[in-house]
Design a protein around this motif. Structure first.
Motif, PDB file in Angstrom:
ATOM      1  N   ILE A  54       2.990  11.103   2.596  1.00 27.43           N
ATOM      2  CA  ILE A  54       2.872  11.344   1.154  1.00 27.43           C
ATOM      3  C   ILE A  54       3.963  10.550   0.451  1.00 27.43           C
ATOM      4  CG2 ILE A  54       3.029  13.082  -0.673  1.00 27.43           C
ATOM      5  CD1 ILE A  54       2.026  15.108   1.425  1.00 27.43           C
ATOM      6  N   SER A  55       3.571   9.797  -0.583  1.00 27.44           N
ATOM      7  CA  SER A  55       4.568   9.012  -1.308  1.00 27.44           C
ATOM      8  C   SER A  55       4.351   9.108  -2.816  1.00 27.44           C
ATOM      9  CB  SER A  55       4.538   7.549  -0.865  1.00 27.44           C
ATOM     10  OG  SER A  55       3.376   6.920  -1.304  1.00 27.44           O
ATOM     11  N   VAL A  56       5.473   9.068  -3.513  1.00 28.13           N
ATOM     12  CA  VAL A  56       5.481   9.071  -4.974  1.00 28.13           C
ATOM     13  C   VAL A  56       6.380   7.911  -5.396  1.00 28.13           C
ATOM     14  CG1 VAL A  56       6.071  10.382  -7.050  1.00 28.13           C
ATOM     15  CG2 VAL A  56       5.189  11.573  -5.042  1.00 28.13           C
ATOM     16  N   PRO A  57       5.872   6.978  -6.216  1.00 30.04           N
ATOM     17  CA  PRO A  57       6.639   5.771  -6.516  1.00 30.04           C
ATOM     18  C   PRO A  57       7.831   6.012  -7.450  1.00 30.04           C
ATOM     19  CG  PRO A  57       4.621   5.782  -7.776  1.00 30.04           C
ATOM     20  CD  PRO A  57       4.560   6.965  -6.857  1.00 30.04           C
ATOM     21  N   ARG A  60       7.345   4.939 -11.233  1.00 31.65           N
ATOM     22  CA  ARG A  60       6.780   5.850 -12.243  1.00 31.65           C
ATOM     23  C   ARG A  60       7.644   7.067 -12.505  1.00 31.65           C
ATOM     24  NH1 ARG A  60       1.671   4.213  -9.822  1.00 31.65           N
ATOM     25  NH2 ARG A  60       0.509   3.099 -11.418  1.00 31.65           N
ATOM     26  N   PHE A  61       8.368   7.521 -11.491  1.00 37.22           N
ATOM     27  CA  PHE A  61       9.219   8.709 -11.618  1.00 37.22           C
ATOM     28  C   PHE A  61      10.626   8.336 -11.186  1.00 37.22           C
ATOM     29  CE2 PHE A  61       4.920  10.206 -11.007  1.00 37.22           C
ATOM     30  CZ  PHE A  61       4.795  11.118 -12.045  1.00 37.22           C
ATOM     31  N   LYS A  62      11.476   8.055 -12.161  1.00 37.42           N
ATOM     32  CA  LYS A  62      12.813   7.535 -11.890  1.00 37.42           C
ATOM     33  C   LYS A  62      13.716   8.575 -11.232  1.00 37.42           C
ATOM     34  CE  LYS A  62      11.986   3.615 -13.897  1.00 37.42           C
ATOM     35  NZ  LYS A  62      11.613   2.495 -13.080  1.00 37.42           N
ATOM     36  N   ARG A  63      13.568   9.836 -11.632  1.00 38.70           N
ATOM     37  CA  ARG A  63      14.461  10.885 -11.125  1.00 38.70           C
ATOM     38  C   ARG A  63      13.943  11.430  -9.791  1.00 38.70           C
ATOM     39  NH1 ARG A  63      14.899  15.073 -15.694  1.00 38.70           N
ATOM     40  NH2 ARG A  63      15.997  16.123 -14.016  1.00 38.70           N
ATOM     41  N   ALA A  64      14.840  11.516  -8.824  1.00 44.87           N
ATOM     42  CA  ALA A  64      14.466  11.985  -7.490  1.00 44.87           C
ATOM     43  C   ALA A  64      13.934  13.415  -7.524  1.00 44.87           C
ATOM     44  CB  ALA A  64      15.663  11.903  -6.545  1.00 44.87           C
ATOM     45  N   ASN A  68      10.468  14.466  -5.795  1.00 46.65           N
ATOM     46  CA  ASN A  68      10.457  15.496  -4.761  1.00 46.65           C
ATOM     47  C   ASN A  68       9.559  16.665  -5.139  1.00 46.65           C
ATOM     48  OD1 ASN A  68      12.196  14.002  -3.210  1.00 46.65           O
ATOM     49  ND2 ASN A  68      14.026  15.061  -3.912  1.00 46.65           N
ATOM     50  N   ARG A  69       9.553  17.045  -6.405  1.00 49.62           N
ATOM     51  CA  ARG A  69       8.685  18.144  -6.841  1.00 49.62           C
ATOM     52  C   ARG A  69       7.212  17.771  -6.668  1.00 49.62           C
ATOM     53  NH1 ARG A  69       7.583  22.671  -9.012  1.00 49.62           N
ATOM     54  NH2 ARG A  69       6.119  22.948 -10.710  1.00 49.62           N
ATOM     55  N   ILE A  70       6.852  16.554  -7.040  1.00 50.82           N
ATOM     56  CA  ILE A  70       5.459  16.122  -6.907  1.00 50.82           C
ATOM     57  C   ILE A  70       5.074  16.056  -5.426  1.00 50.82           C
ATOM     58  CG2 ILE A  70       3.870  14.197  -7.276  1.00 50.82           C
ATOM     59  CD1 ILE A  70       5.387  13.723  -9.932  1.00 50.82           C
ATOM     60  N   HIS A  95      -9.162  10.637  15.475  1.00 52.43           N
ATOM     61  CA  HIS A  95      -7.796  10.757  14.983  1.00 52.43           C
ATOM     62  C   HIS A  95      -7.717   9.990  13.676  1.00 52.43           C
ATOM     63  CE1 HIS A  95      -3.579   9.669  14.494  1.00 52.43           C
ATOM     64  NE2 HIS A  95      -3.384  10.887  14.938  1.00 52.43           N
ATOM     65  N   LEU A  96      -7.052  10.559  12.689  1.00 55.28           N
ATOM     66  CA  LEU A  96      -6.978   9.943  11.370  1.00 55.28           C
ATOM     67  C   LEU A  96      -5.530   9.833  10.929  1.00 55.28           C
ATOM     68  CD1 LEU A  96      -8.898   9.098   8.942  1.00 55.28           C
ATOM     69  CD2 LEU A  96      -8.322  11.310   7.997  1.00 55.28           C
ATOM     70  N   SER A  97      -5.153   8.660  10.479  1.00 52.83           N
ATOM     71  CA  SER A  97      -3.872   8.452   9.808  1.00 52.83           C
ATOM     72  C   SER A  97      -4.185   8.362   8.329  1.00 52.83           C
ATOM     73  CB  SER A  97      -3.206   7.165  10.281  1.00 52.83           C
ATOM     74  OG  SER A  97      -2.911   7.231  11.653  1.00 52.83           O
ATOM     75  N   LEU A  98      -3.470   9.117   7.524  1.00 49.84           N
ATOM     76  CA  LEU A  98      -3.769   9.212   6.101  1.00 49.84           C
ATOM     77  C   LEU A  98      -2.497   9.100   5.283  1.00 49.84           C
ATOM     78  CD1 LEU A  98      -5.711  10.038   3.719  1.00 49.84           C
ATOM     79  CD2 LEU A  98      -5.219  12.407   4.320  1.00 49.84           C
ATOM     80  N   ALA A  99      -2.529   8.238   4.273  1.00 54.30           N
ATOM     81  CA  ALA A  99      -1.432   8.133   3.312  1.00 54.30           C
ATOM     82  C   ALA A  99      -1.976   8.581   1.963  1.00 54.30           C
ATOM     83  CB  ALA A  99      -0.916   6.705   3.223  1.00 54.30           C
ATOM     84  N   ILE A 100      -1.270   9.506   1.344  1.00 53.19           N
ATOM     85  CA  ILE A 100      -1.632   9.952   0.002  1.00 53.19           C
ATOM     86  C   ILE A 100      -0.536   9.478  -0.930  1.00 53.19           C
ATOM     87  CG2 ILE A 100      -2.038  11.922  -1.504  1.00 53.19           C
ATOM     88  CD1 ILE A 100      -3.066  13.456   0.897  1.00 53.19           C
ATOM     89  N   GLN A 101      -0.925   8.635  -1.875  1.00 58.41           N
ATOM     90  CA  GLN A 101       0.026   8.097  -2.845  1.00 58.41           C
ATOM     91  C   GLN A 101      -0.292   8.678  -4.216  1.00 58.41           C
ATOM     92  OE1 GLN A 101      -1.069   3.990  -2.090  1.00 58.41           O
ATOM     93  NE2 GLN A 101       0.943   3.657  -1.164  1.00 58.41           N
ATOM     94  N   TYR A 102       0.731   9.112  -4.907  1.00 56.08           N
ATOM     95  CA  TYR A 102       0.554   9.656  -6.241  1.00 56.08           C
ATOM     96  C   TYR A 102       0.596   8.488  -7.223  1.00 56.08           C
ATOM     97  CZ  TYR A 102       0.882  13.089  -9.965  1.00 56.08           C
ATOM     98  OH  TYR A 102       0.623  13.871 -11.065  1.00 56.08           O
ATOM     99  N   VAL A 103      -0.505   8.245  -7.926  1.00 57.98           N
ATOM    100  CA  VAL A 103      -0.570   7.091  -8.822  1.00 57.98           C
ATOM    101  C   VAL A 103      -0.576   7.483 -10.296  1.00 57.98           C
ATOM    102  CG1 VAL A 103      -1.674   5.570  -7.152  1.00 57.98           C
ATOM    103  CG2 VAL A 103      -3.089   6.962  -8.656  1.00 57.98           C
ATOM    104  N   GLY A 104      -0.533   8.764 -10.595  1.00 59.17           N
ATOM    105  CA  GLY A 104      -0.515   9.213 -11.982  1.00 59.17           C
ATOM    106  C   GLY A 104       0.837   8.978 -12.625  1.00 59.17           C
ATOM    107  N   ASN A 105       0.868   9.058 -13.944  1.00 56.11           N
ATOM    108  CA  ASN A 105       2.119   8.872 -14.675  1.00 56.11           C
ATOM    109  C   ASN A 105       2.777  10.184 -15.066  1.00 56.11           C
ATOM    110  OD1 ASN A 105       2.064   6.039 -14.663  1.00 56.11           O
ATOM    111  ND2 ASN A 105       0.608   6.044 -16.361  1.00 56.11           N
TER     112      ASN A 105
END
Length: 137
Positions: A54-57, A60-64, A68-70, A95-105
């Motif tokens: 899981i990743s959040v860029p 888009r979100f400057k504050r850690a 972390n909350r997202i 078997h599945l490898s999955l990446a979920i990226q948060y792309v909203g603002n």
């Protein structure tokens, strides 16, 4: 019996697998999430059928604390909605490898994330079932 857990073994940490996921994987968007997934036949029966990242860029979100909350909300939504996909993968020996990226603002509530994770897992399951049926023929 369903256990609504998200253990360390289910997290995708291997750099080689992450690179292969982003290089060879398929992707789609269920706003505000982007999913990148790569499936393969289960090689190690002791592994869980699903590894997730899981990743959040930071762009888009400057504050850690916001990132972390997202991530915490996405993990919770995934934990509650993973069982249909998890059981599908186990029954088909995949078997599945999955990446979920948060792309909203903006941050969205947990209920919305749960709905989107449900759509995301259903779409992956549909895609895999189509591939699995074609491979049988």
């Amino acid at each position: 019996m369903k256990k609504y857990t998200f253990k360390k073994e289910e997290r995708l940490c291997n750099k080689g697998r992450i690179q292969r996921l982003f290089h060879d994987g398929s992707s789609f968007i269920v706003y505000p999430l982007r999913a990148v997934y790569l499936h393969e036949r289960a090689v190690q029966p002791k592994w869980p059928p699903l590894h997730i990242l899981i990743s959040v860029p930071k762009k888009r979100f400057k504050r850690a604390v916001d990132r972390n909350r997202i991530k915490r909300l996405v993990r919770e939504a995934y934990r509650l909605e993973k069982w249909p996909l998890h059981s599908f993968l186990a029954s088909h020996s995949l078997h599945l490898s999955l990446a979920i990226q948060y792309v909203g603002n903006e941050e969205v509530p947990l209920s919305v994330l749960q709905e989107r994770i449900r759509k995301l897992t259903c779409k992956i399951e549909d895609d895999l079932s189509k591939i699995h049926v074609e491979q049988r023929d």
